[in-house]
Scaffold this active site. Structure first.
Site, PDB file in Angstrom:
ATOM      1  CB  ILE A 143      -4.818 -34.473  91.184  1.00  0.00           C
ATOM      2  CG1 ILE A 143      -4.915 -35.974  91.442  1.00  0.00           C
ATOM      3  CG2 ILE A 143      -3.424 -33.945  91.490  1.00  0.00           C
ATOM      4  CD1 ILE A 143      -4.750 -36.372  92.882  1.00  0.00           C
ATOM      5  CB  SER A 144      -6.842 -29.222  93.175  1.00  0.00           C
ATOM      6  OG  SER A 144      -7.112 -27.909  92.722  1.00  0.00           O
TER       7      SER A 144
ATOM      8  NE  ARG B  46       6.377 -19.404  81.947  1.00  0.00           N
ATOM      9  CZ  ARG B  46       6.415 -20.699  82.268  1.00  0.00           C
ATOM     10  NH1 ARG B  46       6.725 -21.587  81.336  1.00  0.00           N
ATOM     11  NH2 ARG B  46       6.146 -21.110  83.490  1.00  0.00           N
TER      12      ARG B  46
ATOM     13  CB  SER C 129       6.001 -33.661  81.746  1.00  0.00           C
ATOM     14  OG  SER C 129       4.680 -33.349  82.134  1.00  0.00           O
TER      15      SER C 129
ATOM     16  CE  LYS D 276       1.422 -23.023  88.142  1.00  0.00           C
ATOM     17  NZ  LYS D 276       2.108 -23.858  89.140  1.00  0.00           N
TER      18      LYS D 276
ATOM     19  CG  LEU E 225      11.345 -31.191  93.229  1.00  0.00           C
ATOM     20  CD1 LEU E 225      12.114 -31.675  94.436  1.00  0.00           C
ATOM     21  CD2 LEU E 225      12.065 -30.045  92.549  1.00  0.00           C
ATOM     22  N   GLY E 226      10.601 -32.867  88.963  1.00  0.00           N
ATOM     23  CA  GLY E 226      10.784 -33.883  87.938  1.00  0.00           C
ATOM     24  C   GLY E 226       9.574 -34.126  87.065  1.00  0.00           C
TER      25      GLY E 226
ATOM     26  CB  ILE F 165       0.286 -36.329  89.656  1.00  0.00           C
ATOM     27  CG1 ILE F 165       1.101 -35.088  90.042  1.00  0.00           C
ATOM     28  CG2 ILE F 165      -0.527 -36.800  90.851  1.00  0.00           C
ATOM     29  CD1 ILE F 165       2.050 -35.303  91.186  1.00  0.00           C
TER      30      ILE F 165
END
Length: 647
Positions: free
Chosen positions: A423-424, A565, A471, A427, A468-469, A307
């Protein structure tokens, strides 16, 4: 002598190989020699047309031919006539020939009209270039026809291809495919049903209503989408239709190559999953984009992340006075700096870049950076975001995410930053993992500071889901698994996630910052949630493969369920409450969330700092976070492991 089919294919292959395997210099010299012959032939034809008789060896003919040859070669070389590959001749090649012959007319006019060559009609100065141009054009077309049609060898194992789109892009792509012996173009598909049954350059055109039948009857291996101007909605409809067919799908990415007239097979790429998940883009409001960035000193923390790096790209386009790149990873910082330098060169923009290698969780580093550069706008994107890694390393995650945000906020207040945007993540809503809980605490820090009296800094936060895309994203992992033959692994068949493209998310973050008054939690419209199992199936089918399951035991790729997970939820949410407010932007909402008074929050953060820095007690740290975020519901087995580690 009559050749059978096999001998004819052999002859064509040998002839084509002999011609194309010649060194480029030799092929250029062949073209030069042929053009010389055509130039002399044009002189003879022009003379015969003008005087009505053939005078092959007369002195005027020889003189004019020598002058024409002496003029042609420098002009042809200068205009790039011999830089073009004759077998790829098209409209652009003919245009180059027209220009060269037109230039040649000028000195011929000077020679024939002003100097008046004996026995050479003046009209030859115009007549000869016209005849010469016709001969050159016919020569190029004939050579191309011979190489691409008469001598072309189509491999029996060639890929059978359909081009979706009979417009300009499709026609250019089809022309490029004719140079590929391993490809057989079956035809065009087009949404304009009036073209059904027509032919383009000898290739049949079929209406899109016949697509399914055509794929069955012609045994097509690939469908190439050549519809770069189509809306995203229409592209998605076509791609979803092709998912149900066992066919490999590739696409032309944009209109740039079409406009330049340079569409080639190398421009094709695999279907990007955002073409299935993305919505129609909403044009950025440039007033909002520029309000907090144009002419300002802007800092992006976590500038090398997914981001953060896209925020930098968007901000560069807004022409800030200076852009500070704050990053703790040396490699990530170097990479984004070099990329931005190249981007500015392409955009012809000059923005001073300041690469700052620093850790946001260190209070002294943040005070130094903020007091030295005194940024006016800060986008705080520095965070650990991978749920399993933060679950395994809770103290590191809490230190980087919470303390990094706290120290940045305090430093921003001290120097009077105008706008601070966090930037939150989705989650942070009713989190089941420590990463999401840490981001909710970060939101609480900004909310508490925004509520304090006499606060000059406008604190706001933007919350959104997966991009999307990025890491560690599921999409590149699925691609890699499909490329190696599978299996494709997912944690649970019912798991769903919101997705958004990185550029759209970054643009909306910048625009949200311009609407902030202080303390807002902005929520981005992420569209409809996507079931990850459906995403995996789509990616497998678009690769021309099939899913192996109970209904299709002979399929190509298995989808294997590995189990959730630690800390992972089946469903993500964007709101804690259910009362979002609309803003002036259709994709940005304002959430109403509870907050803590700064005095109480500060005391809890001091306890957390002690647990992280002094005692290293992860259990105590988690309890503090749980107190601040009561909706945090950590996994019981995870807490048991933490307790065991403390013992």
């Amino acid at each position: 002598m009559i050749f059978d089919n096999e001998r004819w294919h052999s002859f064509r292959a040998q002839a084509l190989a002999f011609i194309l395997d010649r060194p480029r210099v030799q092929r250029q010299m062949m073209a030069v020699a042929i053009d010389g012959f055509l130039c002399v032939a044009a002189v003879l034809i022009a003379f015969s047309l003008r005087i009505g008789a053939w005078g092959l060896m007369s002195l005027p003919v020889i003189t004019f031919a020598a002058i024409a040859l002496a003029l042609w070669y420098p002009i042809a070389w200068r205009t790039g006539v011999y830089r073009s590959l004759i077998r790829f001749s098209g409209a652009r090649t003919i245009a180059d020939l027209v220009i060269a012959c037109a230039i040649m007319t000028i000195p011929l006019l000077v020679v024939c009209v002003i100097f008046r060559l004996p026995s050479v009609p003046r009209t030859l100065s115009v007549l000869h270039p016209i005849i010469f141009l016709l001969l050159l054009s016919a020569n190029r077309i004939a050579i191309r026809f011979a190489l691409l049609d008469l001598l072309k060898v189509v491999d029996v194992n060639a890929q059978r291809v359909l081009v979706y789109g009979a417009g300009r892009a499709g026609q250019q792509l089809a022309l490029s495919l004719r140079h590929e012996p391993q490809v057989h173009l079956v035809g065009f598909i087009d949404d304009d049903l009036r073209l059904d049954g027509q032919r383009l350059d000898g290739v049949p055109v079929f209406g899109s209503n016949r697509l399914h039948h055509l794929l069955e009857e012609t045994d097509v291996d690939q469908v190439l989408l050549a519809i770069p101007s189509a809306s995203r909605t229409r592209r998605r409809e076509i791609i979803e239709t092709l998912q149900d067919e066992q066919v490999y799908v590739r696409s032309l990415p944009n209109l740039t190559s079409v406009i330049e007239g340079k569409v080639t097979v190398s421009d094709l790429r695999e279907i990007q999953i955002e073409e299935l998940l993305g919505r129609e883009t909403v044009a950025a409001n440039m007033l909002l984009m520029g309000k907090t960035t144009v002419g300002r000193t802007v800092m992006v923390s976590g500038a090398g992340g997914s981001i953060g790096s896209e925020l930098c790209r968007q901000i560069i386009r807004c022409r800030p006075a200076r852009l500070i790149l704050l990053e703790q990873s040396e490699f990530a910082l170097y990479t984004i700096e070099q990329e931005l330098v190249e981007l500015m060169r392409e955009l012809d923009v000059s923005v001073p870049l300041v690469p700052e290698l620093a850790d946001a969780s260190q209070r002294s580093s943040m005070r130094r950076v903020y007091s030295h550069y005194r940024p006016e706008t800060v986008f705080h994107a520095a965070a650990y975001k991978h749920v399993p890694l933060v679950e395994a390393n809770p103290l590191s995650g809490l230190r980087n995410n919470i303390m990094g945000t706290l120290h940045s906020v305090q430093a921003a207040k001290e120097v009077g930053v105008a706008n601070f945007i966090l930037i939150s993540t989705d989650k942070a809503v009713r989190p089941t993992n420590i990463m999401g809980a840490s981001k909710r605490v970060c939101e609480l820090i900004l909310q508490a500071h925004a509520a304090q009296p006499r606060t000059k800094t406008i604190f706001s936060m933007v919350r959104f889901g997966n991009v999307l895309g990025s890491s560690g994203s599921v999409v590149p992992r699925f691609k890699a698994q499909i490329a190696t033959g599978g299996p494709v692994t997912l944690t649970h068949r019912e798991i769903t996630r919101y997705f958004m493209t990185i550029p759209e998310a970054a643009q909306l973050v910048v625009q949200a910052s311009a609407m902030a008054k202080g303390g807002e939690v902005f929520v981005l419209d992420m569209g409809q949630p996507v079931k990850i199992a459906d995403l995996a199936r789509s990616m497998i089918r678009l690769s021309g493969l099939s899913v192996r399951d109970a209904d299709n035991p002979d399929g190509d790729i298995d989808i294997v369920e590995t189990g959730l997970r630690p800390g992972e939820k089946l469903y993500e949410e964007l709101l804690i409450g259910n009362n979002p407010e609309q803003t002036s932007h259709p994709r940005i909402m304002r959430a109403q969330e509870n907050s803590w008074p700064w005095e109480e929050l500060e005391q809890a953060l001091d306890e957390l700092d002690v647990a992280i820095r002094n005692t290293g007690d992860s259990v105590a740290a988690v309890h503090v976070v749980n107190r601040l975020v009561p909706e945090f519901a950590p996994d019981a087995s995870w807490l048991t492991r933490l307790e065991a580690g403390r013992a």
